[in-house]
Scaffold this motif. Sequence first.
Motif, short mmCIF file in Angstrom:
data_model
loop_
_atom_site.label_atom_id
_atom_site.label_comp_id
_atom_site.label_asym_id
_atom_site.label_seq_id
_atom_site.Cartn_x
_atom_site.Cartn_y
_atom_site.Cartn_z
N GLN A 130 0.83 -1.04 -0.38
CA GLN A 130 -0.48 0.13 -0.05
C GLN A 130 0.76 1.38 0.10
OE1 GLN A 130 -3.47 0.49 0.23
NE2 GLN A 130 -3.56 2.02 -0.13
N ALA A 131 1.34 1.08 0.68
CA ALA A 131 2.65 2.71 0.93
C ALA A 131 3.59 2.51 -0.13
CB ALA A 131 4.28 2.16 2.58
N ASN A 132 3.59 0.87 -1.42
CA ASN A 132 4.41 1.86 -2.64
C ASN A 132 3.50 2.31 -3.67
OD1 ASN A 132 7.97 1.02 -2.77
ND2 ASN A 132 6.49 -0.24 -0.94
N GLY A 133 2.12 2.44 -3.36
CA GLY A 133 1.46 2.63 -4.21
C GLY A 133 1.05 1.59 -5.26
N THR A 134 0.65 0.26 -4.79
CA THR A 134 -0.14 -0.81 -5.25
C THR A 134 -0.18 -1.61 -4.31
OG1 THR A 134 2.35 -1.92 -4.76
CG2 THR A 134 1.83 -1.06 -7.15
N PRO A 135 -1.25 -1.27 -3.97
CA PRO A 135 -2.29 -2.11 -3.02
C PRO A 135 -3.04 -3.45 -3.60
CG PRO A 135 -3.48 -0.22 -3.84
CD PRO A 135 -2.54 -0.05 -4.46
#
Length: 213
Positions: free
Chosen positions: A31-36
């Motif tokens: 999620q933090a890396n923009g890939t939920p």
Amino acid sequence: MYINLIKYIEMKNFRKINNRELLNAGLKLMQANGTPLMEIPSRGRSMLYELPNGETVRIRTCNDHILIVVADSPNIEANLNIQGTDWLLIVMPEKVRSYGKVIAYFVPTSIALEEVRKSHQDWLLSNPNTKGNNTTWNLWFDDFGSVNPGREGKQGYAKKWAEYRLDFNIQIGTTNNKVEYQNIRKEVEIARQRIAGAASVPHEAVTISINFT
């Protein structure tokens, strides 16, 4: 009276992190890396998820720095239990079996399969002392040097797969640590009482040392 409880603590697995906690930490990292990720219903214990673009992800968690892969036969072309998705998310504690920072590697499954098969084939070609019925083909993220002759190609994946390591710092276990040590204190106190009774000595005469290193 003195007793060392290292083996006892290891047996009780006080320091082993629940796989669900590692799974949740991996999801937060994604999620933090923009890939939920969105969970895909599946049978058994498979942890299957989907990216927003429809690509599929299998999550593997381990308390140690190992990717454990199981083959359905000893044949080098055997089906492996990491097949079937586009990506593999490998989640583990930064310090083995310890709460704190969690690290994860987001690896294309095709790359993981290629590395697992190649390293296993190289190991077989090194004439290992084996009966030939090998169906567990592991990769180690730590580098042990030449202490395991023939297995050099199966280790050092923290460096080999550095480009696949996810950014951001996810910590787990702040509350769990408190509970964990409270449970240990209770176990130690019970052990002291039992030992004192068995040895017919005062409770205060029993000292227990625990070494977590």
